[in-house]
Motif scaffolding. Structure first.
Motif, PDB file in Angstrom:
ATOM      1  N   ALA A 120       1.020  -1.321   0.018  1.00  0.00           N
ATOM      2  CA  ALA A 120       0.159   0.245  -0.140  1.00  0.00           C
ATOM      3  C   ALA A 120       0.700   1.161   0.110  1.00  0.00           C
ATOM      4  CB  ALA A 120      -0.799   0.054   1.266  1.00  0.00           C
ATOM      5  N   PHE A 121       1.929   1.174   0.402  1.00  0.00           N
ATOM      6  CA  PHE A 121       2.793   2.380   0.544  1.00  0.00           C
ATOM      7  C   PHE A 121       3.874   2.475  -0.759  1.00  0.00           C
ATOM      8  CE2 PHE A 121       2.172   0.978   4.924  1.00  0.00           C
ATOM      9  CZ  PHE A 121       1.885   2.249   5.549  1.00  0.00           C
ATOM     10  N   ASP A 122       3.635   1.631  -1.648  1.00  0.00           N
ATOM     11  CA  ASP A 122       4.317   1.620  -2.922  1.00  0.00           C
ATOM     12  C   ASP A 122       3.887   2.617  -3.958  1.00  0.00           C
ATOM     13  OD1 ASP A 122       6.132  -0.053  -1.736  1.00  0.00           O
ATOM     14  OD2 ASP A 122       5.281  -1.865  -2.798  1.00  0.00           O
ATOM     15  N   VAL A 123       3.919   3.770  -3.617  1.00  0.00           N
ATOM     16  CA  VAL A 123       3.332   4.761  -4.320  1.00  0.00           C
ATOM     17  C   VAL A 123       4.530   5.796  -5.153  1.00  0.00           C
ATOM     18  CG1 VAL A 123       2.040   7.022  -4.470  1.00  0.00           C
ATOM     19  CG2 VAL A 123       1.657   5.402  -2.601  1.00  0.00           C
ATOM     20  N   PRO A 124       4.024   5.791  -6.533  1.00  0.00           N
ATOM     21  CA  PRO A 124       5.328   6.092  -7.568  1.00  0.00           C
ATOM     22  C   PRO A 124       5.773   7.617  -6.825  1.00  0.00           C
ATOM     23  CG  PRO A 124       3.370   5.140  -8.798  1.00  0.00           C
ATOM     24  CD  PRO A 124       3.109   5.316  -7.257  1.00  0.00           C
ATOM     25  N   LYS A 125       7.073   7.895  -6.936  1.00  0.00           N
ATOM     26  CA  LYS A 125       7.482   9.026  -6.364  1.00  0.00           C
ATOM     27  C   LYS A 125       7.010   9.618  -5.088  1.00  0.00           C
ATOM     28  CE  LYS A 125       7.287  11.077 -11.098  1.00  0.00           C
ATOM     29  NZ  LYS A 125       7.060  12.230 -11.743  1.00  0.00           N
ATOM     30  N   ALA A 126       7.059   8.573  -4.209  1.00  0.00           N
ATOM     31  CA  ALA A 126       6.700   8.758  -2.917  1.00  0.00           C
ATOM     32  C   ALA A 126       7.998   9.269  -2.165  1.00  0.00           C
ATOM     33  CB  ALA A 126       6.288   7.562  -2.270  1.00  0.00           C
ATOM     34  N   VAL A 127       9.282   8.943  -2.650  1.00  0.00           N
ATOM     35  CA  VAL A 127      10.502   9.513  -2.013  1.00  0.00           C
ATOM     36  C   VAL A 127      11.003  10.636  -2.956  1.00  0.00           C
ATOM     37  CG1 VAL A 127      12.798   9.038  -1.635  1.00  0.00           C
ATOM     38  CG2 VAL A 127      11.148   7.163  -1.339  1.00  0.00           C
ATOM     39  N   THR A 128      11.059  11.880  -2.525  1.00  0.00           N
ATOM     40  CA  THR A 128      11.348  12.930  -3.105  1.00  0.00           C
ATOM     41  C   THR A 128      12.879  13.239  -3.089  1.00  0.00           C
ATOM     42  OG1 THR A 128      11.096  14.340  -1.109  1.00  0.00           O
ATOM     43  CG2 THR A 128       9.222  14.082  -2.758  1.00  0.00           C
ATOM     44  N   ALA A 129      13.444  14.227  -3.865  1.00  0.00           N
ATOM     45  CA  ALA A 129      14.601  14.525  -3.897  1.00  0.00           C
ATOM     46  C   ALA A 129      15.197  15.263  -2.469  1.00  0.00           C
ATOM     47  CB  ALA A 129      14.909  15.604  -4.988  1.00  0.00           C
ATOM     48  N   LYS A 130      14.407  15.642  -1.714  1.00  0.00           N
ATOM     49  CA  LYS A 130      14.606  16.396  -0.344  1.00  0.00           C
ATOM     50  C   LYS A 130      15.177  15.133   0.549  1.00  0.00           C
ATOM     51  CE  LYS A 130      11.582  20.406  -0.340  1.00  0.00           C
ATOM     52  NZ  LYS A 130      10.621  20.935   0.489  1.00  0.00           N
ATOM     53  N   VAL A 131      15.025  14.088   0.328  1.00  0.00           N
ATOM     54  CA  VAL A 131      15.205  12.786   1.011  1.00  0.00           C
ATOM     55  C   VAL A 131      16.742  12.732   0.844  1.00  0.00           C
ATOM     56  CG1 VAL A 131      14.960  10.213   1.883  1.00  0.00           C
ATOM     57  CG2 VAL A 131      12.753  11.829   1.273  1.00  0.00           C
ATOM     58  N   TYR A 132      17.069  12.660  -0.215  1.00  0.00           N
ATOM     59  CA  TYR A 132      18.509  12.598  -0.568  1.00  0.00           C
ATOM     60  C   TYR A 132      19.283  13.586  -0.145  1.00  0.00           C
ATOM     61  CZ  TYR A 132      16.593   8.408  -3.030  1.00  0.00           C
ATOM     62  OH  TYR A 132      15.825   7.419  -3.432  1.00  0.00           O
ATOM     63  N   LEU A 133      18.702  14.795  -0.308  1.00  0.00           N
ATOM     64  CA  LEU A 133      19.558  16.118  -0.031  1.00  0.00           C
ATOM     65  C   LEU A 133      19.782  16.140   1.162  1.00  0.00           C
ATOM     66  CD1 LEU A 133      17.650  18.632  -2.632  1.00  0.00           C
ATOM     67  CD2 LEU A 133      20.041  17.630  -2.609  1.00  0.00           C
ATOM     68  N   ARG A 134      19.282  15.506   2.162  1.00  0.00           N
ATOM     69  CA  ARG A 134      19.451  15.685   3.753  1.00  0.00           C
ATOM     70  C   ARG A 134      20.757  15.333   4.077  1.00  0.00           C
ATOM     71  NH1 ARG A 134      16.327  10.791   6.859  1.00  0.00           N
ATOM     72  NH2 ARG A 134      16.927   9.069   5.351  1.00  0.00           N
ATOM     73  N   HIS A 135      21.489  14.456   3.159  1.00  0.00           N
ATOM     74  CA  HIS A 135      22.766  14.068   3.425  1.00  0.00           C
ATOM     75  C   HIS A 135      23.763  15.218   3.107  1.00  0.00           C
ATOM     76  CE1 HIS A 135      21.620  10.081   4.732  1.00  0.00           C
ATOM     77  NE2 HIS A 135      20.769  10.130   3.600  1.00  0.00           N
ATOM     78  N   VAL A 136      23.465  16.181   2.094  1.00  0.00           N
ATOM     79  CA  VAL A 136      24.246  17.232   1.617  1.00  0.00           C
ATOM     80  C   VAL A 136      25.076  17.944   2.704  1.00  0.00           C
ATOM     81  CG1 VAL A 136      24.492  19.110  -0.052  1.00  0.00           C
ATOM     82  CG2 VAL A 136      23.218  17.237  -0.444  1.00  0.00           C
ATOM     83  N   PRO A 137      24.283  18.468   3.658  1.00  0.00           N
ATOM     84  CA  PRO A 137      25.112  19.391   4.538  1.00  0.00           C
ATOM     85  C   PRO A 137      25.822  18.480   5.358  1.00  0.00           C
ATOM     86  CG  PRO A 137      22.659  19.530   4.559  1.00  0.00           C
ATOM     87  CD  PRO A 137      22.888  18.522   4.052  1.00  0.00           C
ATOM     88  N   PHE A 138      25.970  17.356   5.725  1.00  0.00           N
ATOM     89  CA  PHE A 138      27.072  16.654   6.295  1.00  0.00           C
ATOM     90  C   PHE A 138      28.259  16.246   5.185  1.00  0.00           C
ATOM     91  CE2 PHE A 138      29.123  12.389   7.193  1.00  0.00           C
ATOM     92  CZ  PHE A 138      29.432  12.568   8.272  1.00  0.00           C
ATOM     93  N   VAL A 139      28.011  16.004   4.234  1.00  0.00           N
ATOM     94  CA  VAL A 139      29.043  15.933   3.173  1.00  0.00           C
ATOM     95  C   VAL A 139      29.783  17.476   3.053  1.00  0.00           C
ATOM     96  CG1 VAL A 139      29.604  15.500   0.753  1.00  0.00           C
ATOM     97  CG2 VAL A 139      27.819  14.146   1.954  1.00  0.00           C
TER      98      VAL A 139
END
Length: 329
Positions: free
Chosen positions: A40-59
Motif C-alpha cells: 500500500a505504501f508503494d506509491v510512485p515518487k513517494a521518495v522526493t529529492a529532499k530525502v536524498y538532499l538531507r545528507h548534503v549538509p553533512f558531506v
C-alpha cells in the motif's frame, strides 16, 4: 604542491570516525513498524529529492573540515630551478680573549669590536660552515663547524675575557683551529686568527702551527688588533673603582705575517673599528670568489583559494538548511 606543515595532513584521519558516527546516528534515527505487506505504501515518487538532499549538509561539512586541515598544513606552490656549481668554504675563527683585549683603543673595547664585526661577517656568509675557537693561555672550541649560524652567533655573544687563564697562546689557538677544520671535505678551508699580542704561552710555536695548517691546505688570515704606540686600558683597583692607564701595544707582526705567508693567506692590521670592518670585508670578498652558485626559487602560499572554497561550502550548507531542507528533521 607542497606543504609547509605536512604533519597536519594526518588530522584527515579524524574524518573516518566522524563519518562512522554519522551513519550510526542515521540508522538509530529511523523508526520501523512491522506489517504483513508494504504494498500500500508503494506509491510512485513517494521518495522526493529532499530525502536524498538531507545528507548534503553533512558531506559539505566533512569537506569543509578537510579544507581547514589542508589550510593548517599551509599548501604552497613552487616554481624553482637550480643549476649550481658550488665549492663550499669552511671557516674557523680563532679569537684572542686575553685580558689585553679589553683595551679601549677600539670601541667599546677590542674584544667587543671584534665580536661585532665578526658577527656581521657570519651573517653575510649563509652558505658556509663556520666555527669558533678562542684562546688566551689555553684554547678551546666554542663552536665546531656549523651552518646553523643562529647557534654560532649565540655562542659568539657568550665569549668574554677571563673565561680561561690569562696569556696569549697564538700557536695553541691556531693548532686547535687546524684540528677542527683539517678533516673537512670542503675544497677551500680558511682560518681567521685575530690577536692583539705576542705568543707567550702554550707548547706549540705559532710558526709550527702554521706549517701544520699548510700541510692540510688551510689558508690562514691573521689580524693584529691595536693602535700604534699606546692604548687606554681599564685597571680595576682594590676598592672596586676602575682607573684607565695607557699601556704599550705589543703585536708580534713579523710572526703573524709569517703565518699568513706560509699558508697562502694575508696579514692585516686593525687600528680602529673602521679598519677592522674593512679587513673583514676584504677577506669576505676574496673568499667569495670561491663560491659560484646560481639558484632561483619561488614559493607562493595557496591557502587563500582554499579558504574561498571553504567559505562557499559553509554558505551553501547554511542556504540548504534554511531553504530546501528547512522542514527535514
Amino acid at each position: 604542491m607542497i606543504f609547509a606543515n605536512p604533519s597536519y595532513i594526518y588530522l584527515l584521519l579524524l574524518l573516518i570516525p566522524l563519518i562512522g558516527w554519522y551513519f550510526w546516528k542515521m540508522r538509530k534515527s529511523q523508526a520501523s513498524v512491522k506489517m504483513s505487506s508494504s504494498q500500500a505504501f508503494d506509491v510512485p515518487k513517494a521518495v522526493t529529492a529532499k530525502v536524498y538532499l538531507r545528507h548534503v549538509p553533512f558531506v559539505l561539512r566533512m569537506i569543509a573540515i578537510a579544507l581547514v586541515i589542508i589550510i593548517l598544513a599551509r599548501p604552497q606552490s613552487t616554481n624553482s630551478w637550480q643549476n649550481s656549481s658550488t665549492e663550499g668554504i669552511d671557516i674557523m675563527m680563532a679569537i684572542d680573549i686575553s685580558s689585553s683585549m679589553l683595551a679601549q683603543d677600539l670601541r667599546p673595547n677590542r674584544l667587543e669590536a671584534a665580536k661585532n664585526v665578526a658577527a656581521a661577517f657570519i651573517n653575510g656568509r649563509p652558505n658556509d660552515n663556520i666555527g669558533l675557537v678562542v684562546f688566551s693561555a689555553e684554547s678551546f672550541t666554542q663552536c665546531p663547524l656549523t651552518t646553523d649560524h643562529a647557534i654560532l652567533l649565540n655562542l659568539f655573544k657568550d665569549i668574554q675575557s677571563g673565561m680561561i687563564e690569562d696569556g696569549t697562546a697564538i700557536g695553541l689557538g691556531l693548532a686547535n683551529a687546524v684540528s677542527r677544520i683539517k678533516d673537512s671535505q670542503a675544497r677551500s678551508k680558511v682560518i681567521i686568527l685575530l690577536t692583539d699580542g705576542s705568543n707567550n704561552r702554550g707548547e706549540i710555536a705559532p710558526v709550527t702551527a702554521a706549517e701544520i695548517a699548510k700541510t692540510f691546505g688551510i689558508r690562514v688570515y691573521t689580524i693584529g688588533v691595536g693602535t700604534k704606540g699606546a692604548a687606554p686600558y681599564p685597571f680595576r683597583l682594590p676598592g672596586g673603582t676602575v682607573q684607565t692607564q695607557m699601556i704599550p701595544v705589543d703585536i708580534d707582526e713579523p710572526t703573524l705575517k709569517q703565518i699568513a705567508t706560509t699558508t697562502g693567506g694575508q696579514y692585516f692590521r686593525a687600528t680602529d673599528n673602521a679598519s677592522l670592518k674593512e679587513i673583514y670585508s676584504e677577506i669576505d670578498q676574496m673568499e667569495k670568489t670561491k663560491i659560484n652558485v646560481r639558484e632561483y626559487s619561488k614559493k607562493q602560499e595557496e591557502y587563500k583559494n582554499i579558504a574561498l572554497i571553504l567559505f562557499a561550502l559553509l554558505l551553501l550548507e547554511l542556504l540548504l538548511k534554511h531553504t530546501l531542507l528547512k522542514k527535514i528533521p
